[in-house]
Write a protein that holds these residues in place. Structure first.
Motif, PDB file in Angstrom:
ATOM      1  N   ASN A 153       0.985  -1.023  -0.089  1.00 53.24           N
ATOM      2  CA  ASN A 153       0.101   0.183  -0.123  1.00 53.24           C
ATOM      3  C   ASN A 153       1.224   1.167  -0.291  1.00 53.24           C
ATOM      4  O   ASN A 153       0.988   1.956  -0.851  1.00 53.24           O
ATOM      5  CB  ASN A 153      -0.589   0.003   1.244  1.00 53.24           C
ATOM      6  CG  ASN A 153      -2.251  -0.773   0.881  1.00 53.24           C
ATOM      7  OD1 ASN A 153      -2.557  -1.373   0.018  1.00 53.24           O
ATOM      8  ND2 ASN A 153      -2.978  -1.727   2.189  1.00 53.24           N
ATOM      9  N   PHE A 154       2.001   1.400   0.979  1.00 52.56           N
ATOM     10  CA  PHE A 154       3.054   2.464   0.404  1.00 52.56           C
ATOM     11  C   PHE A 154       3.181   2.261  -0.733  1.00 52.56           C
ATOM     12  O   PHE A 154       2.626   3.824  -0.567  1.00 52.56           O
ATOM     13  CB  PHE A 154       3.763   2.459   2.017  1.00 52.56           C
ATOM     14  CG  PHE A 154       5.156   3.069   1.655  1.00 52.56           C
ATOM     15  CD1 PHE A 154       5.014   4.655   2.721  1.00 52.56           C
ATOM     16  CD2 PHE A 154       6.257   3.165   1.483  1.00 52.56           C
ATOM     17  CE1 PHE A 154       6.027   5.513   2.633  1.00 52.56           C
ATOM     18  CE2 PHE A 154       7.456   4.276   0.675  1.00 52.56           C
ATOM     19  CZ  PHE A 154       7.205   5.370   2.225  1.00 52.56           C
ATOM     20  N   LEU A 155       3.885   1.663  -0.998  1.00 53.97           N
ATOM     21  CA  LEU A 155       4.509   1.641  -2.174  1.00 53.97           C
ATOM     22  C   LEU A 155       3.577   2.405  -3.880  1.00 53.97           C
ATOM     23  O   LEU A 155       3.671   2.862  -4.484  1.00 53.97           O
ATOM     24  CB  LEU A 155       4.798   0.015  -2.865  1.00 53.97           C
ATOM     25  CG  LEU A 155       5.580   0.021  -4.737  1.00 53.97           C
ATOM     26  CD1 LEU A 155       6.442   1.432  -4.376  1.00 53.97           C
ATOM     27  CD2 LEU A 155       6.030  -0.969  -4.645  1.00 53.97           C
ATOM     28  N   ILE A 156       2.231   1.538  -3.741  1.00 55.54           N
ATOM     29  CA  ILE A 156       1.205   2.598  -4.574  1.00 55.54           C
ATOM     30  C   ILE A 156       0.633   3.764  -4.018  1.00 55.54           C
ATOM     31  O   ILE A 156       0.943   4.354  -4.407  1.00 55.54           O
ATOM     32  CB  ILE A 156      -0.054   1.547  -3.999  1.00 55.54           C
ATOM     33  CG1 ILE A 156       0.140  -0.420  -5.124  1.00 55.54           C
ATOM     34  CG2 ILE A 156      -1.115   2.000  -5.019  1.00 55.54           C
ATOM     35  CD1 ILE A 156      -1.165  -1.194  -4.543  1.00 55.54           C
ATOM     36  N   LYS A 157       0.523   4.171  -2.614  1.00 50.48           N
ATOM     37  CA  LYS A 157       0.689   5.293  -2.744  1.00 50.48           C
ATOM     38  C   LYS A 157       1.964   6.151  -2.818  1.00 50.48           C
ATOM     39  O   LYS A 157       1.750   7.092  -3.967  1.00 50.48           O
ATOM     40  CB  LYS A 157       0.504   6.033  -1.150  1.00 50.48           C
ATOM     41  CG  LYS A 157      -0.307   5.151  -0.603  1.00 50.48           C
ATOM     42  CD  LYS A 157      -1.111   5.080   0.545  1.00 50.48           C
ATOM     43  CE  LYS A 157      -2.527   4.725   1.141  1.00 50.48           C
ATOM     44  NZ  LYS A 157      -2.755   5.120   2.456  1.00 50.48           N
ATOM     45  N   LYS A 158       3.097   5.791  -2.892  1.00 52.95           N
ATOM     46  CA  LYS A 158       4.483   6.555  -3.067  1.00 52.95           C
ATOM     47  C   LYS A 158       4.085   6.753  -5.182  1.00 52.95           C
ATOM     48  O   LYS A 158       4.346   7.915  -5.267  1.00 52.95           O
ATOM     49  CB  LYS A 158       5.366   6.387  -2.870  1.00 52.95           C
ATOM     50  CG  LYS A 158       6.550   6.263  -3.148  1.00 52.95           C
ATOM     51  CD  LYS A 158       7.764   6.320  -2.016  1.00 52.95           C
ATOM     52  CE  LYS A 158       9.604   6.897  -1.723  1.00 52.95           C
ATOM     53  NZ  LYS A 158       8.768   8.376  -1.797  1.00 52.95           N
ATOM     54  N   LEU A 159       4.014   5.691  -5.948  1.00 46.35           N
ATOM     55  CA  LEU A 159       3.817   5.953  -6.763  1.00 46.35           C
ATOM     56  C   LEU A 159       3.027   6.765  -7.730  1.00 46.35           C
ATOM     57  O   LEU A 159       3.378   7.564  -8.485  1.00 46.35           O
ATOM     58  CB  LEU A 159       3.925   4.169  -7.373  1.00 46.35           C
ATOM     59  CG  LEU A 159       4.761   3.253  -7.609  1.00 46.35           C
ATOM     60  CD1 LEU A 159       4.759   2.218  -8.034  1.00 46.35           C
ATOM     61  CD2 LEU A 159       6.152   3.823  -7.947  1.00 46.35           C
ATOM     62  N   GLN A 160       1.923   6.638  -7.140  1.00 41.78           N
ATOM     63  CA  GLN A 160       0.348   7.564  -7.337  1.00 41.78           C
ATOM     64  C   GLN A 160       1.016   9.338  -7.153  1.00 41.78           C
ATOM     65  O   GLN A 160       1.052   9.601  -7.757  1.00 41.78           O
ATOM     66  CB  GLN A 160      -0.687   6.998  -6.177  1.00 41.78           C
ATOM     67  CG  GLN A 160      -1.242   6.514  -7.356  1.00 41.78           C
ATOM     68  CD  GLN A 160      -2.264   5.490  -5.797  1.00 41.78           C
ATOM     69  OE1 GLN A 160      -2.343   6.155  -4.845  1.00 41.78           O
ATOM     70  NE2 GLN A 160      -3.448   4.758  -6.355  1.00 41.78           N
ATOM     71  N   ALA A 161       1.697   9.245  -5.604  1.00 41.19           N
ATOM     72  CA  ALA A 161       2.029  10.759  -5.630  1.00 41.19           C
ATOM     73  C   ALA A 161       2.984  11.345  -6.765  1.00 41.19           C
ATOM     74  O   ALA A 161       3.128  11.935  -7.422  1.00 41.19           O
ATOM     75  CB  ALA A 161       2.564  10.450  -4.315  1.00 41.19           C
TER      76      ALA A 161
END
Length: 63
Positions: free
Chosen positions: A41-49
């Protein structure tokens, strides 16, 4: 051994070292899965940012 086993409570027979070990491994596996999900989830949020940042840069002509 059967004579002694009948004197023990029913739950005692279920709590053998093997079942305790498998239960411990099950908890460890569940914890690893939970941590993996958090990391995902952290990786997905970072990629989205990062994607949002690049979109803003493109729209404003910075890139």
């Amino acid at each position: 051994m059967k004579k002694f086993a009948t004197l023990l409570p029913n739950y005692w027979l279920a709590e053998t070292p093997q079942t305790l070990a498998s239960r411990r491994l099950g908890r460890q596996s569940a914890e690893r899965e939970r941590i993996s999900e958090i990391n995902g989830n952290f990786l997905i949020k970072k990629l989205q940012a990062n994607l949002s940042f690049h979109q803003v840069c493109l729209q404003s002509g910075i890139i």
